[in-house]
Design a protein around this motif. Structure first.
Motif, PDB file in Angstrom:
ATOM      1  N   SER A   2       0.775  -1.197  -0.088  1.00 15.75           N
ATOM      2  CA  SER A   2      -0.265   0.133  -0.082  1.00 15.75           C
ATOM      3  C   SER A   2       0.818   1.385   0.100  1.00 15.75           C
ATOM      4  N   GLY A   3       0.443   2.554  -0.007  1.00 18.89           N
ATOM      5  CA  GLY A   3       1.035   3.578  -0.199  1.00 18.89           C
ATOM      6  C   GLY A   3       0.701   4.218  -1.452  1.00 18.89           C
ATOM      7  N   ASP A   4       0.525   5.448  -1.460  1.00 17.29           N
ATOM      8  CA  ASP A   4      -0.151   6.004  -2.881  1.00 17.29           C
ATOM      9  C   ASP A   4       0.952   6.394  -3.829  1.00 17.29           C
ATOM     10  N   GLY A   5       2.053   6.222  -3.440  1.00 19.37           N
ATOM     11  CA  GLY A   5       3.239   6.755  -4.254  1.00 19.37           C
ATOM     12  C   GLY A   5       3.798   8.334  -4.116  1.00 19.37           C
ATOM     13  N   SER A   6       2.821   8.918  -3.247  1.00 24.01           N
ATOM     14  CA  SER A   6       3.257  10.307  -2.905  1.00 24.01           C
ATOM     15  C   SER A   6       4.257  10.524  -1.748  1.00 24.01           C
ATOM     16  N   ARG A   7       4.457   9.510  -1.188  1.00 27.70           N
ATOM     17  CA  ARG A   7       5.404   9.277  -0.175  1.00 27.70           C
ATOM     18  C   ARG A   7       6.553   8.632  -0.653  1.00 27.70           C
ATOM     19  N   ASN A   8       7.583   8.902   0.131  1.00 32.53           N
ATOM     20  CA  ASN A   8       8.873   8.506  -0.250  1.00 32.53           C
ATOM     21  C   ASN A   8       9.620   7.578   0.996  1.00 32.53           C
ATOM     22  N   VAL A   9      10.526   6.607   0.456  1.00 28.85           N
ATOM     23  CA  VAL A   9      11.141   5.719   1.464  1.00 28.85           C
ATOM     24  C   VAL A   9      12.841   6.006   1.178  1.00 28.85           C
ATOM     25  N   THR A  10      13.545   6.352   1.907  1.00 30.48           N
ATOM     26  CA  THR A  10      15.013   6.738   1.950  1.00 30.48           C
ATOM     27  C   THR A  10      15.724   5.351   2.208  1.00 30.48           C
ATOM     28  N   PHE A  11      16.846   4.986   1.443  1.00 28.89           N
ATOM     29  CA  PHE A  11      17.589   3.854   1.942  1.00 28.89           C
ATOM     30  C   PHE A  11      18.932   4.632   2.052  1.00 28.89           C
ATOM     31  N   VAL A  12      19.472   4.289   3.329  1.00 25.36           N
ATOM     32  CA  VAL A  12      20.649   4.775   3.724  1.00 25.36           C
ATOM     33  C   VAL A  12      21.750   3.607   3.598  1.00 25.36           C
ATOM     34  N   ALA A  84      25.686  10.882   8.467  1.00 26.62           N
ATOM     35  CA  ALA A  84      25.758  11.679   7.102  1.00 26.62           C
ATOM     36  C   ALA A  84      24.436  11.556   6.195  1.00 26.62           C
ATOM     37  N   GLY A  85      24.005  10.223   6.190  1.00 29.49           N
ATOM     38  CA  GLY A  85      22.881   9.758   5.228  1.00 29.49           C
ATOM     39  C   GLY A  85      21.636  10.073   5.954  1.00 29.49           C
ATOM     40  N   LEU A  86      21.700  10.064   7.309  1.00 28.32           N
ATOM     41  CA  LEU A  86      20.349  10.345   7.815  1.00 28.32           C
ATOM     42  C   LEU A  86      20.110  11.992   7.801  1.00 28.32           C
ATOM     43  N   ASP A  87      21.174  12.650   8.073  1.00 27.60           N
ATOM     44  CA  ASP A  87      20.905  14.090   7.625  1.00 27.60           C
ATOM     45  C   ASP A  87      20.659  14.325   6.458  1.00 27.60           C
ATOM     46  N   ALA A  88      21.085  13.821   5.517  1.00 26.26           N
ATOM     47  CA  ALA A  88      20.617  14.124   4.082  1.00 26.26           C
ATOM     48  C   ALA A  88      19.413  13.482   3.646  1.00 26.26           C
ATOM     49  N   SER A  89      18.786  12.559   4.364  1.00 29.58           N
ATOM     50  CA  SER A  89      17.540  11.952   4.055  1.00 29.58           C
ATOM     51  C   SER A  89      16.351  12.855   3.813  1.00 29.58           C
ATOM     52  N   THR A  90      15.655  12.494   2.882  1.00 28.77           N
ATOM     53  CA  THR A  90      14.148  13.346   2.890  1.00 28.77           C
ATOM     54  C   THR A  90      12.852  12.397   2.946  1.00 28.77           C
ATOM     55  N   GLY A  91      13.109  11.264   3.017  1.00 22.41           N
ATOM     56  CA  GLY A  91      11.988  10.150   2.969  1.00 22.41           C
ATOM     57  C   GLY A  91      11.073  10.269   4.016  1.00 22.41           C
ATOM     58  N   ASP A  92       9.781   9.813   4.006  1.00 23.14           N
ATOM     59  CA  ASP A  92       8.800   9.779   5.018  1.00 23.14           C
ATOM     60  C   ASP A  92       9.359   8.593   6.116  1.00 23.14           C
ATOM     61  N   ALA A  93       9.949   7.552   5.346  1.00 20.18           N
ATOM     62  CA  ALA A  93      10.480   6.663   6.286  1.00 20.18           C
ATOM     63  C   ALA A  93      12.123   6.352   5.724  1.00 20.18           C
ATOM     64  N   VAL A  94      12.910   6.051   6.677  1.00 22.41           N
ATOM     65  CA  VAL A  94      14.189   6.012   6.240  1.00 22.41           C
ATOM     66  C   VAL A  94      14.519   4.526   6.788  1.00 22.41           C
ATOM     67  N   ILE A  95      15.331   3.631   5.850  1.00 15.92           N
ATOM     68  CA  ILE A  95      15.788   2.335   6.281  1.00 15.92           C
ATOM     69  C   ILE A  95      17.398   2.461   6.179  1.00 15.92           C
ATOM     70  N   VAL A  96      18.122   2.143   7.142  1.00 15.98           N
ATOM     71  CA  VAL A  96      19.478   1.958   7.349  1.00 15.98           C
ATOM     72  C   VAL A  96      19.913   0.571   7.209  1.00 15.98           C
ATOM     73  N   LEU A  97      20.725   0.175   6.181  1.00 14.06           N
ATOM     74  CA  LEU A  97      21.184  -1.017   6.092  1.00 14.06           C
ATOM     75  C   LEU A  97      22.617  -1.309   5.554  1.00 14.06           C
ATOM     76  N   VAL A 169      13.821  10.135  12.621  1.00 16.46           N
ATOM     77  CA  VAL A 169      14.754  10.404  12.139  1.00 16.46           C
ATOM     78  C   VAL A 169      15.427  11.995  12.469  1.00 16.46           C
ATOM     79  N   ASP A 170      14.131  13.106  12.513  1.00 12.63           N
ATOM     80  CA  ASP A 170      14.323  14.136  12.947  1.00 12.63           C
ATOM     81  C   ASP A 170      14.860  14.435  14.397  1.00 12.63           C
ATOM     82  N   GLU A 171      14.285  13.346  15.186  1.00 17.23           N
ATOM     83  CA  GLU A 171      14.577  13.480  16.527  1.00 17.23           C
ATOM     84  C   GLU A 171      15.913  12.969  16.791  1.00 17.23           C
ATOM     85  N   VAL A 172      16.350  11.998  15.945  1.00 16.73           N
ATOM     86  CA  VAL A 172      17.817  11.434  16.157  1.00 16.73           C
ATOM     87  C   VAL A 172      18.791  12.406  15.644  1.00 16.73           C
TER      88      VAL A 172
END
Ligand code: UDP
Ligand code: MG
Length: 327
Positions: A2-12, A84-97, A169-172
């Motif tokens: 699900s998800g309507d495509g308007s939201r983003n996921v960032t991979f770090v 550095a990746g978290l700082d630059a990320s813009t996604g509504d969710a961020v995945i670090v791997l 992410v904003d808090e961290v």
């Protein structure tokens, strides 16, 4: 998904000499991205690689606009690369791997599912891991110790493989301490957290960029960053020694009064002063430790609290609260 495509996921994705892994990693991530009904951003952080990693990344970035490269000026270490990746990320969710595919990209689909179900942090917890016996043993010992002494509950058997909601992410990102233990910070901010179990694979290609020296540094960052237990230990030992010294003093006085023949001239005074000074010094060190602990907390300058949500119409108040928590 699900998800309507308007939201983003960032991979770090931190990269340190991963030339053997980048093509396959990209392939697997791309496959995952095509199933996700979200806009995707891939942030590769080149942490001072000395192999061909940067060229491979540049080639990816040339043909795929979802790819961002942050090329650090030297090797700063995994935790800072991820930062550095978290700082630059813009996604509504961020995945670090990890980029060596020890963290299977396909698990990200499950992480996203849990996020959609309303969780803010979905951490991937190793059910099994294919590492050397030494690494497994030291990791187990570390997590046991950390669980005992840390001020926050840091889930065992988790690395930095996790999904975080934008708010987390904003808090961290407000935590700017230099010796970073990211998973501790993520526990520290709170929010709704849940685990997803996975089997950790072997490193696909190349060698580990985490030699023993770096592992110890990370372990120290975890324990010293999230516990003042070692400092409180000083005053505890101090009080222990002081209590013992009182027994010693009593013994020395007893000997002096009742068995004076067995006591060498001057012995009582020396023993009493040594024991007394030892206990006193440790207690005083403990007091110093108490103040140092406070200075340390102030210097870390972490946010005082993190807000999940403010309900009600006090929009102005909420803005003030948010600003205050950023100070
Ligand atoms: N890494 C990094 N900088 C370093 C060491 C490692 O960015 O100084 C990256 C590495 O490329 C990988 C992740 O951090 O994506 C985990 O490192 P590694 O697999 O070497 O650690 P291990 O799995 O052996 O603990
Ligand atoms: Mg690895």
């Amino acid at each position: 998904m699900s998800g309507d495509g308007s939201r983003n996921v960032t991979f770090v994705l931190p990269i340190y000499n991963e030339e053997g892994n980048i093509p396959r990693l990209y392939e697997r991530l791309d496959a995952v991205a095509s199933v996700l009904n979200y806009g995707v951003e891939m942030i590769f952080i080149n942490d001072g690689s000395t192999d061909n990693s940067l060229n491979l990344l540049t080639a990816l970035q040339d043909r795929d606009q979802r790819v961002t490269i942050i090329d650090l000026a030297r090797n700063f270490g995994h935790q800072l690369a991820v930062t550095a990746g978290l700082d630059a990320s813009t996604g509504d969710a961020v995945i670090v791997l990890d980029s060596d595919m020890q963290d299977p990209p396909e698990i990200c689909l499950e992480l996203v599912k849990r996020w959609e179900a309303g969780y803010d942090v979905v951490y991937a917890q190793r059910r099994t891991r294919k590492d050397t016996a030494f690494k497994k043993w030291t990791a187990a010992a570390f997590y046991r110790l950390l669980g005992r002494v840390a001020d926050v509950d840091i889930p065992p058997n988790t690395g930095d493989f996790r999904l975080m909601d934008r708010r987390v992410v904003d808090e961290v990102n407000k935590y700017r301490e230099h010796d970073r233990f990211l998973r501790g910070m993520v526990s520290h901010v709170g929010f709704k957290q849940v685990a997803v179990q996975f089997d950790r694979d072997e490193r696909f290609a190349g060698t580990s960029g985490y030699p023993l020296r770096k592992m110890f540094k990370l372990a120290a960052a975890g324990i010293l960053g999230f516990s003042t237990f070692p400092l409180t230990l000083i005053s505890r030992v101090g009080f222990g020694v002081a209590a013992l010294s009182i027994c010693g003093v009593l013994y020395a006085m007893y000997m002096k009064i009742f068995v004076p023949a067995a006591v060498v001239e001057g012995w009582t005074f020396i023993v009493i002063s040594i024991l007394f000074m030892g206990g006193l010094q440790l207690i005083m060190l403990g007091i110093l430790g108490g103040y140092i602990g406070r200075i340390y907390t102030e210097v870390q300058d972490r946010p005082l609290y993190s807000v999940r949500e403010i309900r009600g119409n006090a929009a102005r108040t909420s803005r003030r609260v948010e600003q205050a928590s950023e100070l």
